[in-house]
Design an enzyme around this catalytic site. Sequence first.
Site, PDB file in Angstrom:
ATOM      1  N   PRO A  74      92.933   6.959 -59.456  1.00 35.18           N
ATOM      2  CG  PRO A  74      93.515   5.059 -57.893  1.00 35.18           C
ATOM      3  CD  PRO A  74      92.403   5.037 -59.235  1.00 35.18           C
ATOM      4  CG  ASP A 125      46.741  10.190 -15.355  1.00 35.05           C
ATOM      5  OD1 ASP A 125      46.627  10.858 -14.412  1.00 35.05           O
ATOM      6  OD2 ASP A 125      45.760  10.440 -16.706  1.00 35.05           O
ATOM      7  CE  LYS A 184      57.436   5.895  -9.477  1.00 31.42           C
ATOM      8  NZ  LYS A 184      58.815   6.168 -10.597  1.00 31.42           N
ATOM      9  N   GLY A 228      45.709   9.444 -19.829  1.00 33.49           N
ATOM     10  CA  GLY A 228      45.019   8.284 -20.771  1.00 33.49           C
ATOM     11  C   GLY A 228      43.891   8.127 -21.769  1.00 33.49           C
ATOM     12  CB  THR A 238      37.548   7.469 -24.939  1.00 32.87           C
ATOM     13  OG1 THR A 238      37.453   7.130 -23.490  1.00 32.87           O
ATOM     14  CG2 THR A 238      36.873   6.689 -26.333  1.00 32.87           C
ATOM     15  CG  MET A 271      38.709   2.427 -14.246  1.00 28.41           C
ATOM     16  SD  MET A 271      38.047   3.834 -13.309  1.00 28.41           S
ATOM     17  CE  MET A 271      37.136   4.601 -14.826  1.00 28.41           C
TER      18      MET A 271
HETATM   19  N1  SAH Z   1      40.078   8.951 -19.869  1.00 29.80           N
HETATM   20  C1  SAH Z   1      40.097   7.290 -20.213  1.00 29.80           C
HETATM   21  C2  SAH Z   1      40.148   6.256 -19.090  1.00 29.80           C
HETATM   22  C3  SAH Z   1      40.608   6.618 -17.614  1.00 29.80           C
HETATM   23  S1  SAH Z   1      39.558   5.307 -16.614  1.00 29.80           S
HETATM   24  C4  SAH Z   1      39.999   7.000 -21.672  1.00 29.80           C
HETATM   25  O1  SAH Z   1      38.910   8.282 -22.193  1.00 29.80           O
HETATM   26  O2  SAH Z   1      40.255   5.736 -22.149  1.00 29.80           O
HETATM   27  C5  SAH Z   1      40.786   4.087 -16.450  1.00 29.80           C
HETATM   28  C6  SAH Z   1      40.220   3.011 -17.607  1.00 29.80           C
HETATM   29  O3  SAH Z   1      39.888   2.996 -19.054  1.00 29.80           O
HETATM   30  C7  SAH Z   1      40.954   1.334 -17.334  1.00 29.80           C
HETATM   31  O4  SAH Z   1      40.054   0.516 -15.304  1.00 29.80           O
HETATM   32  C8  SAH Z   1      40.630   1.029 -18.447  1.00 29.80           C
HETATM   33  O5  SAH Z   1      39.234   0.155 -17.621  1.00 29.80           O
HETATM   34  C9  SAH Z   1      40.525   2.112 -19.427  1.00 29.80           C
HETATM   35  N2  SAH Z   1      41.927   1.910 -20.471  1.00 29.80           N
HETATM   36  C10 SAH Z   1      42.438   2.728 -20.251  1.00 29.80           C
HETATM   37  N3  SAH Z   1      43.408   2.682 -20.774  1.00 29.80           N
HETATM   38  C11 SAH Z   1      42.901   1.010 -21.748  1.00 29.80           C
HETATM   39  C12 SAH Z   1      43.572   0.447 -22.510  1.00 29.80           C
HETATM   40  N4  SAH Z   1      44.651   0.991 -23.219  1.00 29.80           N
HETATM   41  N5  SAH Z   1      43.107  -1.004 -22.654  1.00 29.80           N
HETATM   42  C13 SAH Z   1      41.996  -1.597 -21.877  1.00 29.80           C
HETATM   43  N6  SAH Z   1      41.016  -0.072 -21.388  1.00 29.80           N
HETATM   44  C14 SAH Z   1      41.430   1.183 -20.992  1.00 29.80           C
END
Ligand code: SAH
Length: 473
Positions: A58, A241, A263, A294, A324, A376
Site C-alpha cells: 500500500p 392464449d 382473456k 399452448g 403438445t 379438454m
Molecule cells: N394446442 C394445445 C392444446 C390446446 S386445447 C396442445 O397442443 O397442447 C387445451 C387443452 O390442452 C386443455 O384443456 C388441456 O386438456 C390441454 N393442456 C394444455 N396444456 C396443458 C398442460 N400443461 N397440462 C395438462 N393439459 C394441458
Amino acid sequence: MSHLPPNPSQPEPGLSHFPIFLELARRAVGVIGDGAAADTKAALLARAGAEVRRWSTPPDAAAFAGLVLVIAALDDAEAVRACQSAARAAGALFNAVDQPAVCDFQVPSMIERGPMTIAIGTGGAAPTLARTVRSRIEAAVPPAYGALARMSQRLRPTVRRLLPRDGDRRRFWQAMATGRPADLMLAGQPIAAEREAERLLADSTPPPPLVHLVGAGPGDPELLTRRAARLIAEADVILHDALIGPEILTLARRDARLIDVGKRCGRHRHSQADINALLVAEAQPGRVVVRLKGGDPFVFGRGGEEAEHLATHGIDVAIVPGITAALGAAASLKRALTRRGVAGTLTVATGHPQSDGAEPDWEALGRVGGSLAIYMGSRSAHRLAAELIAGGRPPETPAWVVEHATLPTERTCHTTLRLLGNAVASNRFTGPTMVLIGEALAEPVPPPCAATVATATERSTSPACRSGAPVSA
Ligand code: SAH
C-alpha cells in the site's frame, strides 16, 4: 417445513448490483500487490486503455489522488483495509481480490466478442454458477459474433445516413443480427456477410406481412423450441392464449406489445372471429407478429383455422411446432404412450364437443385399444369413460389425470377407467387437464429405482387417488 421462500418463481425485488461498463481509456487506476492475481488485473485494465499505476505494498494516501478505481490483491487484511479507506477518501471505487465484503464493485466473469462484452456477476453469491453460465453463453455466442459486432460498428454511420426512419433501421439491425448476414458470418464467410449487409442496406423494402403461428409447449419454458424462444424475443407483437405463463412472456422485448387474446374483454372472451380479425390487422409489412399458442398450434389449437383466414387475406404464415400437452404429461409421468406389444396406436381426442356439437365416437374408440390422450376431457370424463367401457375397453385400464403438466403447479392422479369420473370430480381439477388412458401407462420407464420409488408412490399410486379421493401435487 420448507427451506425455500414461499414463491421461488417470483423475481426478487431490486438489483444486487448495478451493472455498468466503465470507459477507462487514458484514465488512472491503481493495482496493489505483486502476485499473479494483481498481474492479471493490471493486464485487464491495461487492455481497457487505462493508465495503470502499480505498487507491491500500500502506498501513501496521497498516491490515490485522481484514481478512478483501485484493485488490491493482498493477503494482509490490515493492508487491504488501509487501501480501502485511502481509496474511499480519494473518491476511487475499491475492489479487493477474493474479499467481497470490502468491495465497492465486482469484476464480473467475462466473454469478449469484438466490441461486445458479456459480463456475468452474482455479487459473490455463486461464482461456480457464474462460470457454468459463462460456458453456456460462450457456446451460444460463438467467436464469429465478434466479427458481426465489428461489422455493425463499421456500418453504423452509413445506416444512420441511408435509413433515417426508425422502423427501417430496426428492421435492418434485426436482419443483421439474425438474418442472412449473421448466418454467413457465423458460417465463417465474412466477405459474403458484408456483401449481404450492403445489399440489405440498398434495398430496404420491408418484407411482405407474415404471421408466425408458434407453439409454446405445455408450460415449462425449457420446453420451448429454440425457434419459438427466438421469435418470442424478436416479436413486435405477440397475441397469446391465456395459458401462456408469465415466465415465457418475459422472453419478449420490453417494448413488444403483448395481447392476451384468451382473456375476457368486457363481458366476452375474444371470439375466434375477433382473433382472426386482430391477426389480419396486426400483420403489417416488416412487423414481426407472433401468434403464441399452448402446446402445438395444430393440435386442438385452431391454428389451421387461423392460417386459412390469414391466407384468404394474402398474409403468409410460418408454423413453429410445439410440444403438445399429451407429450408433456407423459414425460412428467415417465410413462410411455406407445410400447411394443402393448400399445401400437396413440389416439389423440378432444372431450369438448366441436362447434357443431360433433364429438368423437367414444364407443368406437373403446374398441381401438392402444393409448388415448384426451384434451379438454375433464368435464366429460365420467360419461366418456362409461362409453369407452361400453365399447369394450376393460374398466380396470390404467388412467392418469395430469393438471398443469410440466409446470411447478402440476398435479397428477392415477386411477382406472372405471373410477376416472370420480377421480376428476373429487380432485377439482380447474387448470388445463390431460387425461391419458391405456395399458402402456401402467408402469414408469425406466423401472423405478430406489430414489424415485417414494415420490412415485406418494404422487401417483396412492389408494386415495385410486378410489377417486383428492390427491396433492
Ligand atoms: N394446442 C394445445 C392444446 C390446446 S386445447 C396442445 O397442443 O397442447 C387445451 C387443452 O390442452 C386443455 O384443456 C388441456 O386438456 C390441454 N393442456 C394444455 N396444456 C396443458 C398442460 N400443461 N397440462 C395438462 N393439459 C394441458
